[in-house]
Enzyme design. Structure first.
Site, PDB file in Angstrom:
ATOM      1  N   HIS A  26      83.095  10.278 -52.486  1.00  0.00           N
ATOM      2  CA  HIS A  26      82.084  10.980 -53.279  1.00  0.00           C
ATOM      3  C   HIS A  26      81.655  10.139 -54.466  1.00  0.00           C
ATOM      4  O   HIS A  26      82.360   9.217 -54.895  1.00  0.00           O
ATOM      5  CB  HIS A  26      82.626  12.331 -53.777  1.00  0.00           C
ATOM      6  CG  HIS A  26      83.721  12.227 -54.787  1.00  0.00           C
ATOM      7  ND1 HIS A  26      83.493  12.110 -56.144  1.00  0.00           N
ATOM      8  CD2 HIS A  26      85.082  12.206 -54.654  1.00  0.00           C
ATOM      9  CE1 HIS A  26      84.637  12.043 -56.789  1.00  0.00           C
ATOM     10  NE2 HIS A  26      85.628  12.081 -55.916  1.00  0.00           N
ATOM     11  N   CYS A  27      80.449  10.448 -54.987  1.00  0.00           N
ATOM     12  CA  CYS A  27      80.004   9.858 -56.249  1.00  0.00           C
ATOM     13  C   CYS A  27      79.904  10.992 -57.260  1.00  0.00           C
ATOM     14  O   CYS A  27      80.650  11.969 -57.165  1.00  0.00           O
ATOM     15  CB  CYS A  27      78.680   9.113 -56.075  1.00  0.00           C
ATOM     16  SG  CYS A  27      77.343  10.131 -55.423  1.00  0.00           S
ATOM     17  N   MET A  28      78.986  10.931 -58.208  1.00  0.00           N
ATOM     18  CA  MET A  28      78.945  11.947 -59.256  1.00  0.00           C
ATOM     19  C   MET A  28      78.451  13.299 -58.758  1.00  0.00           C
ATOM     20  O   MET A  28      78.837  14.343 -59.284  1.00  0.00           O
ATOM     21  CB  MET A  28      78.039  11.476 -60.401  1.00  0.00           C
ATOM     22  CG  MET A  28      78.631  10.354 -61.218  1.00  0.00           C
ATOM     23  SD  MET A  28      77.585   9.867 -62.591  1.00  0.00           S
ATOM     24  CE  MET A  28      77.699  11.317 -63.633  1.00  0.00           C
ATOM     25  N   ARG A  30      77.433  13.731 -55.019  1.00  0.00           N
ATOM     26  CA  ARG A  30      77.351  13.809 -53.558  1.00  0.00           C
ATOM     27  C   ARG A  30      78.703  13.580 -52.878  1.00  0.00           C
ATOM     28  O   ARG A  30      79.448  12.691 -53.251  1.00  0.00           O
ATOM     29  CB  ARG A  30      76.386  12.748 -53.014  1.00  0.00           C
ATOM     30  CG  ARG A  30      75.042  12.685 -53.664  1.00  0.00           C
ATOM     31  CD  ARG A  30      74.228  11.559 -53.049  1.00  0.00           C
ATOM     32  NE  ARG A  30      73.042  11.273 -53.837  1.00  0.00           N
ATOM     33  CZ  ARG A  30      72.139  10.346 -53.510  1.00  0.00           C
ATOM     34  NH1 ARG A  30      72.311   9.613 -52.423  1.00  0.00           N
ATOM     35  NH2 ARG A  30      71.088  10.154 -54.267  1.00  0.00           N
TER      36      ARG A  30
END
Length: 459
Positions: A26-28, A30
């Site tokens: 995951h990112c911030m 998504r």
């Protein structure tokens, strides 16, 4: 069942179950899922899972669930799948049936057909995405401390010194972190990549004379670090092919470090330095000469880059601007893209009677003001179509304003209102006025001709 558990459970049900997942990351905002068989994914049903704001099909399946929530949902999915965050499931083609092998072959073909430039930006994004939480936290601390200094607080106060220490540490060792992630991204030994970054920013460089001149610490910036760390991986892999396993652990890293170390000082530093200088010169010239037009174009066309998930590829440019001139003038301009979306979304909220759409906006708008625009992008403007265009138009006006006022940022990782403490030369008010300009024009364009109620059908 907790909300995050329910979301993870529902998402897995729509993508073919936990057995269809190769990797959870995951990112911030998504979830980034690597899928074994794309044909098992029900995209229409996935988009309707409660809490899902948008879905992007790419080399990974990207599911927008928003900041804060994404960490918890990823943790729940990790528990259900048994895969640690970022861990890749073992794939043994001998154990696959015909359909599974066909799906794997299709995925490999899909990956092979990616354009080199797009793949390059993806790689760069993958290098910097894990660093973003640290960059954000450090940037905010730096911004607050510098704000206090500008307000007259004594910088020699112990608590101020501690704040400045905490805020500057990640930037002091950023080359090592980038080198580590680069080697990891390309399948090499991370510590060798970290050493590559450390070499290019080691203060001892100033004592070494090559080509008749002393070396400049940090010349080539992060572009040089990325290339040197990639070269470490390339050399390491090729040395390992011919090295006997009994002495591999001794001689492979030794040969790799010696070869790449000397090559970096004699070739990578000068070439990367020229590249870095060229990019900075072109960029600053475009902003200085282009002014209003350049700011408008850059801000107006940034949302499509975000839509493709390629915006993280610009991170080394921001950092290099900060390294060479002390601040990035590019970030305040690009931040207007999110502000244009905020204005467009407010217009949609005022015009629509669709309760589901209004609920999505209520949840996404607060973080939109704070500079996290992906929930608005994938939940509102992009699915509706025309508001995406009017949001870009609104952003262009704000970007033009920021270019005229020559605002710049001392840190990266945030935008919107959250970026205000990081604005250089105390131009906080001008940056905020630029945000308002984008809000207003995004709202006007969308309210007048960017949205009709029938667009909300199916949302």
């Amino acid at each position: 069942m907790k909300k995050e558990q329910q979301m993870a459970h529902d998402i897995l049900a729509k993508i073919g179950g936990k057995g269809n997942v190769n990797q959870v990351a995951h990112c911030m905002t998504r979830l980034r899922l690597s899928i074994k068989d794309d044909s098992l994914v029900n995209l229409n049903e996935l988009k309707r899972v409660d809490g899902v704001m948008g879905v992007i099909e790419d080399d990974t399946l990207q599911i927008v669930v928003g900041p804060g929530t994404v960490n918890k949902v990823a943790a729940e999915m990790s528990n259900e799948t048994g895969l640690a965050i970022g861990e890749m499931a073992d794939i043994d083609e001998n154990d696959m049936d015909f359909e599974e092998k066909a799906a794997l072959k299709k995925a490999k073909l899909k990956e092979k057909n990616k354009t080199p430039f797009k793949l390059f930006l993806r790689r760069v994004g993958n290098i910097f995405i894990p660093l973003i939480p640290g960059l954000v936290a450090s940037g905010i601390i730096n911004g607050a401390a510098n704000f206090a200094k500008n307000a007259g607080v004594d910088a020699t106060e112990t608590w101020m010194q501690i704040l400045l220490l905490l805020g500057s540490t990640v930037f002091a060792y950023l080359a090592i972190l980038v080198g580590w992630n680069t080697a990891k991204e390309f399948g090499g030994t991370p510590v060798l990549g970290a050493i590559a970054g450390g070499i290019l920013f080691n203060p001892m460089l100033a004592d070494i004379v090559i080509y008749g001149e002393p070396l400049v610490v940090g010349r080539g910036g992060l572009f040089g670090v990325i290339f040197a760390a990639w070269l470490m991986t390339f050399v390491e892999k090729n040395v390992r092919k011919v090295m006997h396993s009994s002495v591999d652990i001794l001689f492979t890293p030794l040969i790799t470090l010696l070869v790449v170390g000397f090559f970096s000082l004699y070739a990578v530093v000068p070439v990367a330095g020229l590249l870095s200088d060229g990019i900075m010169t072109v960029l600053t010239s475009v902003l200085d000469v282009g002014g209003v037009l350049a700011g408008g174009i850059l801000a107006g066309f940034f949302l499509p880059l975000v839509m493709l998930g390629l915006h993280h590829g610009l991170t080394p440019i921001h950092l290099e601007l900060m390294n060479t001139v002390g601040a990035t003038a590019l970030l305040p301009i690009l931040a207007m893209a999110g502000a244009g979306q905020v204005g467009a979304t407010i217009a949609v909220f005022m015009k629509t009677k669709n309760q589901r759409l209004r609920n999505i906006i209520k949840g996404a708008l607060p973080v939109g003001f704070l500079g996290i625009g992906e929930p608005l992008l994938y939940g509102v403007t992009l699915p509706l179509g025309r508001p995406f265009i009017t949001a870009c138009m609104g952003a262009a006006f704000g970007g033009a304003f920021q270019a005229v006022m020559h605002t710049a940022a001392l840190g990266i990782g945030v935008s919107g209102i959250s970026l205000i403490p990081l604005i250089a030369e105390s131009k906080y008010l001008w940056y905020f006025v630029g945000l308002v300009v984008s809000y207003i024009f995004g709202f006007i364009f969308t309210y007048l001709f960017g949205f009709k109620e029938e667009m909300a059908e199916g949302i």
